[in-house]
Design an enzyme around this catalytic site. Sequence first.
Site, PDB file in Angstrom:
ATOM      1  N   ASP A  56       0.872  -1.168   0.000  1.00 13.62           N
ATOM      2  CA  ASP A  56       0.000   0.000   0.000  1.00 13.62           C
ATOM      3  C   ASP A  56       0.916   1.227   0.000  1.00 13.62           C
ATOM      4  OD1 ASP A  56      -2.486   1.502   0.377  1.00 13.62           O
ATOM      5  OD2 ASP A  56      -1.766   1.822   2.418  1.00 13.62           O
ATOM      6  N   ASP A 100      -0.278   5.148   0.881  1.00 18.54           N
ATOM      7  CA  ASP A 100      -0.584   6.125   1.930  1.00 18.54           C
ATOM      8  C   ASP A 100      -0.647   5.449   3.291  1.00 18.54           C
ATOM      9  OD1 ASP A 100      -1.081   8.453   0.166  1.00 18.54           O
ATOM     10  OD2 ASP A 100      -2.772   7.265  -0.542  1.00 18.54           O
ATOM     11  N   ASP A 103      -1.678  -0.909   5.861  1.00 16.03           N
ATOM     12  CA  ASP A 103      -1.967  -0.241   7.131  1.00 16.03           C
ATOM     13  C   ASP A 103      -3.440  -0.256   7.511  1.00 16.03           C
ATOM     14  OD1 ASP A 103      -2.741   1.577   5.073  1.00 16.03           O
ATOM     15  OD2 ASP A 103      -2.628   3.235   6.504  1.00 16.03           O
TER      16      ASP A 103
END
Length: 226
Positions: free
Chosen positions: A12, A14, A174
């Site tokens: 991922d 961001d 995240d």
Amino acid sequence: MPTPKKPIAVFDLDGTLADTAGDLIGTLNVILQREGLAALPLEQARDLLGAGARALIQRGFSAAGASLEPERLERLFSEFLEHYGAHLADRSRLYPDVVAALDELEAAGFLLAVCTNKVESHAVDLLAALGLEPRFAAIVGKDTFAWSKPDPRHITLTIERAEGDPARAVMVGDSRADVDAARAAGIPVVGVSFGYTAIPMSDLKPDRLIDHFEELPAAIFAVVPG
């Protein structure tokens, strides 16, 4: 005999590779203020991130106590993309030791890829600004395919585009979308504790949980078959 495919680590973006909250929330606040709403404090708004720009705008309006009809959302989405595209690396920074971790994974023979709910062009531009774009065999955004996280096809098609080995793949993320997509795709997931999520990563029970990027290579080597 065909050349064996390499193992692959899919990231991922961001809240995983880079702390981008300042630029994303900064753009959201520009949109909110244009619409006569109060700006949101950064720390309050961090957990609104993770599902792409449309969802961020919707969540921002909800947090501001305002309604948002579909036609207005599409107009604001276009405005968001235009503004963010010009400011996506003003304050965004890589998390500590990202480069060293990627170096170690590449030295061990891993391909690297990005699978993000940003639009693809913004992901490419941001990674270029951060000096990482050449490292990735594929950079895939929310608009690249017909599916995006938490749909597992977002990850499996990223692995296919990068020409990685799906039997030796791992997702690093995240948020719940990352964990759910990886599980549905049948690949292990390493969660980072420092990203953008309303649900603590520890509660999502990834295969491994790290607090710092220096821990990442060992976590990946523990869950990806040799």
